[in-house]
Design a protein around this motif. Structure first.
Motif, mmCIF file in Angstrom:
data_model
loop_
_atom_site.group_PDB
_atom_site.id
_atom_site.type_symbol
_atom_site.label_atom_id
_atom_site.label_comp_id
_atom_site.label_asym_id
_atom_site.label_seq_id
_atom_site.Cartn_x
_atom_site.Cartn_y
_atom_site.Cartn_z
ATOM 1 N N GLU A 1 0.831 -1.223 0.000
ATOM 2 C CA GLU A 1 0.000 0.000 0.000
ATOM 3 C C GLU A 1 0.859 1.264 0.000
ATOM 4 O O GLU A 1 0.367 2.348 -0.277
ATOM 5 N N MET A 2 2.138 1.132 0.347
ATOM 6 C CA MET A 2 3.004 2.313 0.449
ATOM 7 C C MET A 2 3.740 2.601 -0.867
ATOM 8 O O MET A 2 4.530 3.545 -0.932
ATOM 9 N N VAL A 3 3.501 1.771 -1.877
ATOM 10 C CA VAL A 3 4.318 1.861 -3.095
ATOM 11 C C VAL A 3 3.454 2.270 -4.280
ATOM 12 O O VAL A 3 2.406 1.664 -4.552
ATOM 13 N N LYS A 4 3.924 3.305 -4.989
ATOM 14 C CA LYS A 4 3.237 3.743 -6.214
ATOM 15 C C LYS A 4 3.434 2.670 -7.282
ATOM 16 O O LYS A 4 4.562 2.171 -7.437
ATOM 17 N N PRO A 5 2.401 2.308 -8.049
ATOM 18 C CA PRO A 5 2.597 1.297 -9.076
ATOM 19 C C PRO A 5 3.744 1.664 -10.018
ATOM 20 O O PRO A 5 3.837 2.803 -10.467
ATOM 21 N N GLY A 6 4.624 0.706 -10.258
ATOM 22 C CA GLY A 6 5.744 0.928 -11.174
ATOM 23 C C GLY A 6 6.998 1.479 -10.511
ATOM 24 O O GLY A 6 8.045 1.593 -11.155
ATOM 25 N N ALA A 7 6.916 1.836 -9.229
ATOM 26 C CA ALA A 7 8.095 2.415 -8.561
ATOM 27 C C ALA A 7 9.200 1.363 -8.397
ATOM 28 O O ALA A 7 8.942 0.160 -8.424
ATOM 29 N N THR A 8 10.424 1.868 -8.227
ATOM 30 C CA THR A 8 11.572 0.979 -7.965
ATOM 31 C C THR A 8 11.778 0.887 -6.454
ATOM 32 O O THR A 8 11.758 1.912 -5.762
ATOM 33 N N VAL A 9 11.980 -0.332 -5.964
ATOM 34 C CA VAL A 9 12.163 -0.531 -4.520
ATOM 35 C C VAL A 9 13.503 -1.229 -4.273
ATOM 36 O O VAL A 9 13.779 -2.293 -4.833
ATOM 37 N N ILE A 10 14.345 -0.602 -3.467
ATOM 38 C CA ILE A 10 15.643 -1.182 -3.106
ATOM 39 C C ILE A 10 15.599 -1.520 -1.625
ATOM 40 O O ILE A 10 15.412 -0.635 -0.787
ATOM 41 N N ASP A 11 15.806 -2.782 -1.330
ATOM 42 C CA ASP A 11 15.716 -3.257 0.059
ATOM 43 C C ASP A 11 17.129 -3.484 0.606
ATOM 44 O O ASP A 11 17.835 -4.408 0.191
ATOM 45 N N VAL A 12 17.525 -2.633 1.536
ATOM 46 C CA VAL A 12 18.875 -2.729 2.104
ATOM 47 C C VAL A 12 18.876 -3.593 3.374
ATOM 48 O O VAL A 12 19.898 -4.166 3.749
ATOM 49 N N GLY A 13 17.742 -3.699 4.014
ATOM 50 C CA GLY A 13 17.654 -4.373 5.315
ATOM 51 C C GLY A 13 18.188 -5.808 5.305
ATOM 52 O O GLY A 13 18.041 -6.533 4.312
ATOM 53 N N ILE A 14 18.841 -6.162 6.393
ATOM 54 C CA ILE A 14 19.235 -7.566 6.611
ATOM 55 C C ILE A 14 18.795 -7.905 8.026
ATOM 56 O O ILE A 14 19.342 -7.377 8.990
#
Ligand code: NAD
Length: 308
Positions: free
Chosen positions: A231-244
């Motif tokens: 729900e927090m992401v605009k359709p088509g946006a790029t998401v980079i997940d740094v968390g470990i």
């Protein structure tokens, strides 16, 4: 939806570095040397160090692990760092973080000579980057930049939301993206990215979801599993997940599994591109570290330039 395959991109980057170092060796030039300082026996740190050593060996970088017990004093550690600053046989070195509580990370980072700071975390490295001077880039943000470049995801004029304001990821990432096309050491990267409009969010940010929904690119480095939902992401946006994050997993022989900060299953149905955990930013961070070592070496051994 594109999966941003850090494992593959990092392998390609390592192959280029290996090729370059093999050609140096054939010409009789000495190989680069990295020293890794580790204090205590934090299991996650020991794993990261082992992975870095393996990657160094694979490309032809000599690596020396310098391990101290957790009860080393701050003063003793700073003395060891000064020795490494002076050691001409070492091109660059890193001090694996976190450190035991009685040792000030700030003092340690301030003591490292920025010309050997291949993690790109010292105040001099970061300060020089802020001012657009040649500097060794911070390894994790630099790895993310390379991943975006590889998949030709432009940042100019885009709204990037960075979640997390740490000195090692959030802050240098935000700086790198907002800068006019970034000036790092010439041989580190083509570094065409930058020119983004950046919003940095943190634990006190109000209505994180609304801010994220306006982002073209979201970079999450918070250390909170499942923080970024679909729900927090605009359709088509790029998401980079740094968390470990280590979460319990009775099905795994280790009893835990590694997850990021993004609800990958659902976010991947909305995002245009997304980096997985594991296999996303982690391998890119190590590849950037290697690249920084080779860049410093390249300057110490003039006449041999990395061709990227
Ligand atoms: P940190 O752990 O020092 O700080 C976390 C940051 O996230 C803080 O700025 C905090 O304000 C923010 N934050 C925490 N909870 C939040 C919430 N609910 N909403 C918004 N913001 C929140 O940061 P770090 O050292 O950058 O580490 C972040 C994560 O990235 C950790 O999981 C770490 O293991 C991982 N990490 C991965 C790599 C890699 O190579 N993949 C490298 C460094 C760190």
């Amino acid at each position: 939806m594109i999966v941003l395959d850090g494992k593959k991109v990092a392998a390609e980057k390592r192959a280029k570095l290996r090729e370059f170092l093999t050609s140096c060796k054939a010409k009789g030039v000495r190989m680069p040397k990295l020293a890794i300082v580790i204090v205590g026996h934090n299991p996650a740190s020991e794993t990261y160090v082992a992975n870095k050593m393996k990657a160094c060996a694979e490309v032809g970088i000599e690596v020396e692990k310098i391990a101290f017990e957790a009860d080393i004093t701050e003063r003793q550690l700073l003395t060891e760092i000064r020795k490494l600053n002076r050691d001409k046989s070492v091109d660059g070195f890193i001090v694996q973080l976190p450190l035991p509580e009685h040792i000030s990370e700030a003092k340690v980072l301030t003591t490292i000579d920025y010309r050997k700071d291949v993690d790109g975390l010292t105040p001099m490295s970061i300060g020089r980057s802020v001012q657009g001077l040649p500097a060794i880039p911070s390894a994790t943000p630099s790895g993310i930049r390379t991943l975006l470049e590889y998949y030709q995801i432009p940042t100019a004029g885009k709204h990037v939301v960075v979640i997390g304001r740490s000195n090692i990821v959030g802050k240098p990432m935000a700086l790198m993206l907002m800068q006019r096309p970034y000036l790092s050491l010439p041989s580190v990267s083509a570094a065409a990215l930058g020119d983004a409009t950046v919003t940095v969010c943190h634990s006190k940010t109000q209505d994180l979801a609304a801010i994220c929904r306006t982002a073209d690119i979201i970079i999450v480095a918070a250390g909170c599993p499942g923080l970024l939902t679909a729900e927090m992401v605009k359709p088509g946006a790029t998401v980079i997940d740094v968390g470990i994050n280590r979460v319990e997993d009775p099905a795994s022989p280790r009893g835990y599994k590694l997850v990021g900060d993004v609800d990958f299953e659902h976010v991947s149905q909305v995002a245009g591109a997304i980096s997985p955990v594991p296999g996303g930013v982690g391998p890119m961070t190590i590849a950037s570290l290697l690249s920084n070592v080779v860049a410093v070496y390249d300057m110490n051994v003039p006449g041999y330039k990395v061709s990227e």
